[in-house]
Write an enzyme that holds these catalytic residues in place. Structure first.
Site, PDB file in Angstrom:
ATOM      1  CD  GLU A  72      -8.684 -25.428  16.809  1.00  0.00           C
ATOM      2  OE1 GLU A  72      -7.784 -24.734  16.501  1.00  0.00           O
ATOM      3  OE2 GLU A  72      -9.737 -25.390  16.676  1.00  0.00           O
ATOM      4  CG  HIS A 108      -9.008 -22.471  13.830  1.00  0.00           C
ATOM      5  ND1 HIS A 108      -8.551 -22.595  15.038  1.00  0.00           N
ATOM      6  CD2 HIS A 108      -9.457 -21.250  13.662  1.00  0.00           C
ATOM      7  CE1 HIS A 108      -9.029 -21.530  15.525  1.00  0.00           C
ATOM      8  NE2 HIS A 108      -9.633 -20.745  14.721  1.00  0.00           N
TER       9      HIS A 108
END
Length: 532
Positions: free
Chosen positions: A266, A284
Site C-alpha cells: 500500500e 483501506h
C-alpha cells in the site's frame, strides 16, 4: 526546580480534539501532520520529544529510533503497528501503544458492507446503471440469510462481525486458537479448525493480525481447500491472502468473488486483483469514519498523556498494561524488583540458567509481569548495559534463560515480599526484599539468612564464617584506608555458621581494600555493589 512538561510530536494527521487533550493535560504538543512522510527530517528532530503520536503514514524505523534519545512512548492511533519497528523500540525502552477498540465497530461494519456489496454485485451494478445501461439480468446476486460465514480471527473486530452475522441469520463458524468455548457460546458461533472452516464457509472474512503464523493463511493450498463458490473478504491486513493465488482461483471460478480493503503493498496503485469483474476494492477505508477517526485520536492522546504524566500503561504491545490507580502502588515495588535483580546480577559470575520470582502477600495482587520485567532488567544490566525494563524479558528468552513466577499469600512476617532466585551454571542464590513505610526498598534475606539492609548507592557485600574478630578487622581495614562506613547490616544462619554483611560506604572502596578484606580469615566472598 520545576520539572519540564513532557513534549509530544504528532507526525500524522490527527483530530484537533486530540491536540487539545494533550494541551489540557499539561503536555506540550508539536503538531506537524506532514512530517511522517519525511523520514530524514523526523530522524533529525525526534530526539527532542518524549512521545510520538502517529497513524499509518509515519514509519518508525530503527534508524529513526537511534536518534530518539528522550523518547518514552509511541502512540499509534489505530490497531496495526506494523509501521513501527517493535524490537528496536523495545531495545531502547520505548513503550509502543495502539488503540485496539477505537475503530473496531467501524472496521467490522465495513466488512459487513463489503460482504453485501459482493453478494449483490453493487459496485458493478452501480457503474453500469450510471453509464446509462439497464442490465437487470446481468447482476444476479446471492442471499446472505442461511449462508455459512467463516470468521478467521474472532477477537475484538472478528467478534463484532460474528455477532452481526448471527443477527443476519447466518450460520457463523470461527477459527481462532485463542477463542474460548465460553466466548464462542456468548457470541453464538461454532468454534472449528481452519480446514473445517475452509470446507464449509460460503463467505470467509479475515480479522487476524499479520504475523509469521498468519501470513498467507489463505495460501494457494488453503484456497484450494475452500468450498467452490466461496466469497472472501479482507478488512484486516494485507498479506493474509496470497493475492496471486486468489486471482487464479477467481479466474478459474473456484472462488466466486473477493472484497478487499487492504493489500500486501500500500498504497495499492496496482494489484493483481484489480480489474477482475468479481472483485470489490476499497482504499483501506476500514477505519475511515468520522466517529472512528475521532475515537482513536482521543484514545491515543489520553493513553500517552496518562503514561507521560502518571506512569499508566494502556494497550501497550510490548509491556504489561498498568492502570493509573496501579502505577503509584507499583512504583516502589518496581524499584525493589530492579534492585533485587541488580544485587543478584552483580554477584553472578557464571552463565544464567533460570530465574524464579516469588511474590507473597499484598504485592501478589499487583501487576507482577511488570515487576518481573523490572527484576530481569536489573539482573541483566551488569552484564548487558543497554538492557531495560521493556527489552529485558525478550533478551532473557533469546539467551535461553527460563523465567518463572509464583504468587502466594503472605507466609512470614512481611505484608509484602519479593524473592528472586537465580540459578547459574555454578550455584543457586536467592535474595528477598520488601518495601517499608516511605516506599524505600530493603533487603531482608540473602540465601535464606535474615538481614535488614536499606540499599544505598555504594555498598560492600561480604560472606564469611561466623567467627569472632571479623567485624573488628573489617572496620579497621576500611578505617585505615579512609573509607567511611555509613551503615552495617549483619546476618547469620547459626552461631559459628555462615554470615553475611551488607555495608554502606561513602564513595567506592579501592581495590586494595577489597583484597585486604578478602584476606581476612574465614571470608568467602567480597563484592563491591553499586545501586543507581
Amino acid at each position: 526546580m520545576t520539572a519540564r512538561a513532557p513534549r509530544v510530536l504528532i507526525s500524522d494527521a490527527l483530530s484537533p480534539a486530540a491536540v487539545q487533550i494533550f494541551r489540557d493535560r499539561g503536555v506540550e504538543v508539536d503538531f506537524q501532520p506532514e512530517l511522517g512522510k519525511d523520514r530524514d527530517r523526523l530522524a533529525a528532530i525526534i530526539g527532542d520529544y518524549d512521545g510520538l503520536a502517529i497513524r499509518s503514514a509515519t514509519k518508525v524505523t530503527a534508524k529513526i529510533l537511534e536518534n530518539a534519545r528522550n523518547l518514552k512512548v509511541i502512540g499509534r492511533a489505530g490497531i496495526g503497528v506494523d509501521n513501527v519497528d517493535i524490537p528496536a523500540a523495545s531495545a531502547r525502552g520505548v513503550i509502543v501503544m495502539n488503540t485496539p477498540f477505537g475503530n473496531s465497530i467501524t472496521t467490522a461494519e465495513h466488512a459487513i458492507a463489503l460482504m453485501f456489496a459482493l453478494a449483490r454485485q453493487i459496485p458493478a451494478a452501480d457503474a453500469s446503471t450510471q453509464a446509462g445501461k439497464w442490465e437487470k439480468n446481468r447482476f444476479m446476486g446471492v442471499e446472505i440469510t442461511g449462508k455459512t460465514l467463516g470468521v478467521i480471527g474472532c477477537g475484538n473486530i472478528g467478534g463484532i462481525v460474528a455477532e452481526r452475522g448471527v443477527g443476519l441469520r447466518m450460520k457463523v463458524i470461527a477459527y481462532d486458537p485463542f477463542l474460548s468455548p465460553e466466548r464462542a457460546l456468548d457470541l453464538g458461533v461454532e468454534k472449528v479448525e481452519l480446514d473445517e472452516l475452509l470446507a464449509r464457509a460460503d463467505f470467509i472474512t479475515l480479522h487476524t493480525p499479520l504475523t509469521e503464523k498468519t501470513r498467507n493463511i489463505l495460501s494457494a493450498e488453503n484456497l484450494a481447500r475452500t468450498k467452490k463458490g466461496v466469497r472472501i473478504i479482507n478488512c484486516a491486513r494485507g498479506g493474509l491472502v496470497d493475492e496471486a493465488a486468489l486471482r487464479a482461483a477467481l479466474d478459474s471460478g473456484h472462488v466466486a468473488g473477493a472484497a478487499f480493503d487492504v493489500f500486501s503493498e500500500e498504497p495499492a496503485t496496482q494489484n493483481v486483483l484489480f480489474g477482475h469483474p468479481n472483485v470489490v476494492c476499497t482504499p483501506h477505508l476500514g477505519a475511515a469514519t468520522t466517529e472512528a477517526q475521532e475515537n482513536v485520536a482521543l484514545q491515543v492522546a489520553e493513553q500517552m498523556s496518562d503514561y507521560l504524566l502518571r506512569g499508566a500503561i494502556q494497550n501497550a504491545v510490548n509491556f504489561p498494561s498498568i492502570t493509573a490507580e496501579e502505577a503509584p502502588k507499583l512504583k516502589p515495588f518496581i524499584e525493589l524488583a530492579d534492585k533485587l535483580g541488580s544485587f543478584a546480577g552483580q554477584l553472578t559470575e557464571t552463565g544464567l540458567k533460570s530465574v524464579h520470582v516469588t511474590y507473597e502477600g499484598s504485592v501478589a495482587g499487583l501487576k507482577v509481569k511488570a515487576l518481573t520485567a523490572s527484576a530481569i532488567a536489573g539482573l541483566l544490566r551488569p552484564m548487558l548495559q543497554d538492557v531495560n525494563v521493556v527489552s529485558a524479558p525478550s533478551v532473557a528468552r533469546e539467551r535461553g534463560i527460563v523465567i518463572e513466577e509464583t504468587i502466594r499469600e503472605a507466609e512470614g512476617e512481611y505484608d509484602a515480599l519479593i524473592t528472586l532466585t537465580v540459578t547459574t551454571e555454578g550455584q543457586t542464590r536467592s535474595v528477598s526484599g520488601t518495601v517499608f513505610a516511605g516506599g524505600r526498598p530493603r533487603i531482608v534475606a540473602i540465601k535464606g539468612i535474615k538481614v535488614d539492609a536499606e540499599l544505598a548507592p555504594s555498598m560492600l557485600y561480604v560472606s564469611n564464617e561466623d567467627k569472632p574478630g571479623f567485624i573488628g578487622r573489617f572496620a579497621s581495614i576500611l578505617g585505615e584506608a579512609g573509607v567511611n562506613i555509613a551503615t552495617f547490616a549483619l546476618g547469620r544462619d547459626a552461631p559459628g555458621g555462615s554470615a553475611i554483611a551488607l555495608v554502606e560506604v561513602d564513595g567506592e572502596a579501592p581495590q586494595p581494600v577489597i583484597e585486604a578484606v578478602k584476606a581476612i580469615p574465614g571470608v568467602k566472598q567480597v563484592k563491591p555493589l553499586r545501586f543507581a
